[in-house]
Design an enzyme around this catalytic site. Structure first.
Site, mmCIF file in Angstrom:
data_model
loop_
_atom_site.group_PDB
_atom_site.id
_atom_site.type_symbol
_atom_site.label_atom_id
_atom_site.label_comp_id
_atom_site.label_asym_id
_atom_site.label_seq_id
_atom_site.Cartn_x
_atom_site.Cartn_y
_atom_site.Cartn_z
ATOM 1 N N GLU A 12 8.427 -17.291 -5.911
ATOM 2 C CA GLU A 12 7.891 -15.928 -5.843
ATOM 3 C C GLU A 12 7.486 -15.402 -7.212
ATOM 4 O OE1 GLU A 12 9.651 -13.015 -2.462
ATOM 5 O OE2 GLU A 12 11.140 -13.841 -3.815
ATOM 6 N N TRP A 60 -2.967 -2.904 -1.567
ATOM 7 C CA TRP A 60 -2.716 -4.343 -1.581
ATOM 8 C C TRP A 60 -3.805 -4.960 -0.729
ATOM 9 C CZ3 TRP A 60 -1.293 -8.232 1.955
ATOM 10 C CH2 TRP A 60 -0.760 -9.394 1.385
ATOM 11 N N ASN A 113 -3.323 2.816 4.949
ATOM 12 C CA ASN A 113 -2.442 1.648 4.943
ATOM 13 C C ASN A 113 -2.583 0.955 6.296
ATOM 14 O OD1 ASN A 113 -1.506 2.614 2.525
ATOM 15 N ND2 ASN A 113 0.522 3.176 3.274
ATOM 16 N N GLY A 114 -2.495 -0.386 6.297
ATOM 17 C CA GLY A 114 -2.522 -1.103 7.560
ATOM 18 C C GLY A 114 -3.776 -1.963 7.705
ATOM 19 N N ARG A 142 6.046 -1.028 -4.078
ATOM 20 C CA ARG A 142 5.563 -1.598 -2.813
ATOM 21 C C ARG A 142 4.578 -2.753 -3.045
ATOM 22 N NH1 ARG A 142 6.437 2.279 1.454
ATOM 23 N NH2 ARG A 142 4.708 1.465 2.670
ATOM 24 N N HIS A 152 16.009 -38.545 4.498
ATOM 25 C CA HIS A 152 15.075 -38.461 5.623
ATOM 26 C C HIS A 152 13.702 -37.974 5.173
ATOM 27 C CE1 HIS A 152 18.196 -39.369 8.527
ATOM 28 N NE2 HIS A 152 18.983 -38.484 7.927
ATOM 29 N N GLU A 185 16.932 -19.491 -0.243
ATOM 30 C CA GLU A 185 16.681 -18.245 -0.963
ATOM 31 C C GLU A 185 16.419 -18.515 -2.441
ATOM 32 O OE1 GLU A 185 16.482 -14.114 -2.037
ATOM 33 O OE2 GLU A 185 15.943 -15.340 -0.301
ATOM 34 N N LYS A 206 12.984 -17.498 -4.439
ATOM 35 C CA LYS A 206 12.953 -16.656 -5.634
ATOM 36 C C LYS A 206 12.161 -17.330 -6.755
ATOM 37 C CE LYS A 206 14.804 -13.046 -4.295
ATOM 38 N NZ LYS A 206 14.079 -13.330 -3.060
ATOM 39 N N CYS A 225 0.831 -1.202 0.000
ATOM 40 C CA CYS A 225 0.000 0.000 0.000
ATOM 41 C C CYS A 225 0.865 1.250 0.000
ATOM 42 C CB CYS A 225 -0.956 0.041 1.178
ATOM 43 S SG CYS A 225 -2.166 -1.286 1.223
ATOM 44 N N LYS A 268 6.061 -5.442 -1.743
ATOM 45 C CA LYS A 268 7.470 -5.188 -1.463
ATOM 46 C C LYS A 268 7.713 -4.901 0.014
ATOM 47 C CE LYS A 268 11.768 -4.482 -2.598
ATOM 48 N NZ LYS A 268 12.587 -5.625 -3.041
#
Length: 609
Positions: A489, A74, A99-100, A27, A505, A482, A486, A2, A604
């Site tokens: 995502e 968002w 926002n929030g 963002r 395992h 990571e 990626k 947002c 973001k």
């Protein structure tokens, strides 16, 4: 996550609002909107497309005005549809962006319905707008500031808001609690934004609102009151935020641009360090370092993986016991406090809600020593810790972090090496070797980036798979995590990562010739163990895609695809090995045709829990 832009000025502010939204696109968002007071009437345009489309609609509608607010949303409460997009209206009088998350919105919604308010959206934000309208009706003075402050006292959760009213055509009010908001000051008007970058070229003097602050903006000035209603003065900071560094240039996507910026940003980060000294982390760091006997690192997402990598450095290089926690989990369990622990919070934006909450929780438990490692100098995190280190990655627009991650790794390695120096566990020759390796990183990374054509060929094959497995050992296991993050995502390929020794395992059960297995093979003490793990994959018909150091004793074979990186770079090897994983994810996403810079459902800057 947002973005807010607000303005009151002696000129048409619509171009500032739409340009501000464009700069906040990084963002993450799924709808956007602009509202102004035009000829005494609130007018708005909202869209579930990109800001460029919104700007065209705004032009077509002939929107103009000297007071207004704008927003990228968002979705949290309510689907990403036009009816839930901000700005939100109440009774044609109150105009608000937010926002929030308001945690008690359901109870407030029920209460407001008893007062006759009808809800046009599914958002928690509409509750705030109606609450302000209701509080204003109850106040004989009809003071908008009074109504806003009374409404905020009823809210539970995190918010940053910008609001104006039809009957107050000369002011905009902003407020924050748990979500960032900055005031931009100029001679021709005043502005609000979630990020000063939104106001680049418009304002270069900024006031960062503190927790609980409410700001009243007019053309002629700004008044700020704290959470107790007392007028306060906040420091004015000059910050010439350039927008030129956010231009795409010759690259196809921002993520590609940011991958290729890594040699230059790491050169900037390492060239400024000629000696290992605690003062790199703040004037009080020499005193703090003497008191510290352990570390607690709190982070989320990609930053968490940088912390997991750094744990190996802190314990092997600096001999410091180190605990790494997912920030969103840390404050919801009982923990034992060691007053000699340094709490390190790691975040790209410095506004990550879970990490900020974990930091405050640690401080409330009695942790006295805190350090923020962050990319944004004036962020909440940097202002709330005793020690600070700015990573210097510069603006990162792509939602999937790349250069922010590698600069975090450099910062954490510097911290480990500096602790080793301060604790007397590394001699001068060893310290000089670390600095030499750091200064060599940019050249080594350029060598890795030159491998892009080979990685593109791999990506063309990867694009046809729906699942992938990533393997690593030792300090390269977090790099495998990571790499898997990626890939999922931005390409939406399901990917998991494991320590290679864990194959038998459980994970070996899903290995088939339809499951590519990406393996990180540095030429280190674990290579023979890792080669045995690879044979386990081969024996089950698995397809191996191997990133190996150029001097690793490894043969190309049927079912084993190998790309050679530069020679093993000692403790900094993880930084080199993550870059080809970034490229693999990027080019796989390109082949699959996904929205690389703005992947679905992601943002973001995660400023809500």
């Amino acid at each position: 996550m947002c973005g807010i832009v607000g303005a009151v000025a002696r000129r048409d502010i619509v171009p500032v609002l739409t340009e501000g939204l464009r700069r906040l696109e990084y963002r993450g968002y799924d709808s956007c909107g602009v509202a102004v007071l035009q000829y005494g009437v609130p007018r708005r345009v909202r869209s579930v497309e990109r800001v460029a489309n919104l700007a065209e609609q705004v032009d077509h509608a002939g929107l103009s005005g000297t007071i207004g607010v704008a927003h990228t949303r968002w979705a949290t409460h309510g689907a990403p549809v036009t009816g839930n997009a901000h700005p939100i209206f109440s009774c044609g009088e109150i105009v608000l962006v937010h926002n929030g998350i308001i945690e008690n919105h359901e109870a407030l919604r029920k209460e407001l319905k008893t007062f006759g308010y009808a809800f046009d959206s599914e958002t928690d934000t509409e509750v705030i707008a109606h609450l302000i309208h209701h509080m204003r009706k109850q106040d004989p003075t009809r003071d908008l500031l009074v109504a806003v402050r009374r409404s905020l006292r009823r809210l539970r959760g995190a918010y940053a808001i910008a609001v104006f009213a039809k009957s107050d055509p000369n002011l905009v009010i902003g407020a924050r609690a748990g979500s960032p908001l900055v005031v931009g000051l100029t001679d021709r008007g005043n502005y609000l934004a979630s990020d000063p970058m939104a106001l680049a070229g418009t304002a270069d003097r900024f006031v960062y609102l503190e927790e609980g602050d409410v700001a009243v903006l007019t053309c002629d000035g700004v008044k700020i009151v704290d959470c107790g209603g007392e007028a306060v003065r906040r420091e004015v900071q000059t910050q010439r935020a350039s927008h030129h560094t956010t231009e795409l240039g010759p690259f196809r996507h921002y993520m590609q641009k940011e991958i290729f910026e890594q040699p230059s940003v790491l050169a900037d980060a390492t060239e400024r360090v000629q000696t290992l000294t605690p003062t790199l982390f703040g004037a009080n760091a020499p005193h703090v370092f003497k008191e510290v006997d352990s570390l607690l690192i709190l982070a989320c997402g990609t930053s968490y993986y940088s912390a997991l990598t750094a744990k190996y450095w802190f314990e092997s290089i600096a001999r410091l016991p180190t605990q790494v926690e997912v920030a969103s989990e840390y404050r919801y369990r009982e923990s034992v406090v060691n007053p000699r622990t340094l709490v390190v919070v790691v975040s790209q934006s410095g506004e990550t809600a879970d990490t900020l909450a974990a930091l405050r929780h640690a401080q409330q438990l009695g942790h006295r020593h805190t350090l923020a490692i962050c990319n944004v100098a004036h962020s909440s995190m940097m202002r709330q810790t005793d020690l600070q280190y700015q990573t210097g990655a510069g603006p990162e627009i792509g939602v999937a972090s790349t250069k922010a991650f590698t600069t975090q790794l450099v910062a954490l390695f510097l911290l480990a090496a500096t602790f080793a120096q301060a604790r007397g566990v590394a001699d001068a020759a060893r310290q000089a070797q670390w600095l030499e390796q750091l200064h060599h990183l940019p050249a080594a990374l350029n060598g890795v980036l030159a491998l892009e054509p080979q990685i593109i060929r791999w990506a063309e094959a990867f694009a046809h798979y729906e699942h992938a497995l990533f393997l690593g050992r030792g300090m390269h296991y977090p790099i495998a995590l990571e790499g898997a993050l990626k890939l999922k995502e931005i390409s939406y390929v399901h990917a998991e990562a494991y320590p290679a020794g864990e194959l038998k395992h459980g994970p070996l059960a899903i290995v088939t010739n339809e499951m590519p297995v990406v393996t990180i093979v540095p030429n280190d003490a674990l290579i023979e163990k890792l080669k045995s793990n690879m044979q386990e994959v081969r024996a089950r018909g698995g397809l191996l895609y191997v990133f190996a150091d150029e001097d690793a004793p490894l043969d190309d074979d049927d079912g084993v695809n190998v790309i050679r990186l530069p020679a093993h770079d000692g403790p900094l090897s993880p930084i080199l090995h993550v870059v080809p994983l970034q490229l693999l994810a990027y080019h796989t996403a390109c082949v699959r045709g996904t929205d690389v810079d703005k992947p679905r459902n992601l943002a973001k800057s995660v400023t809500v829990e």
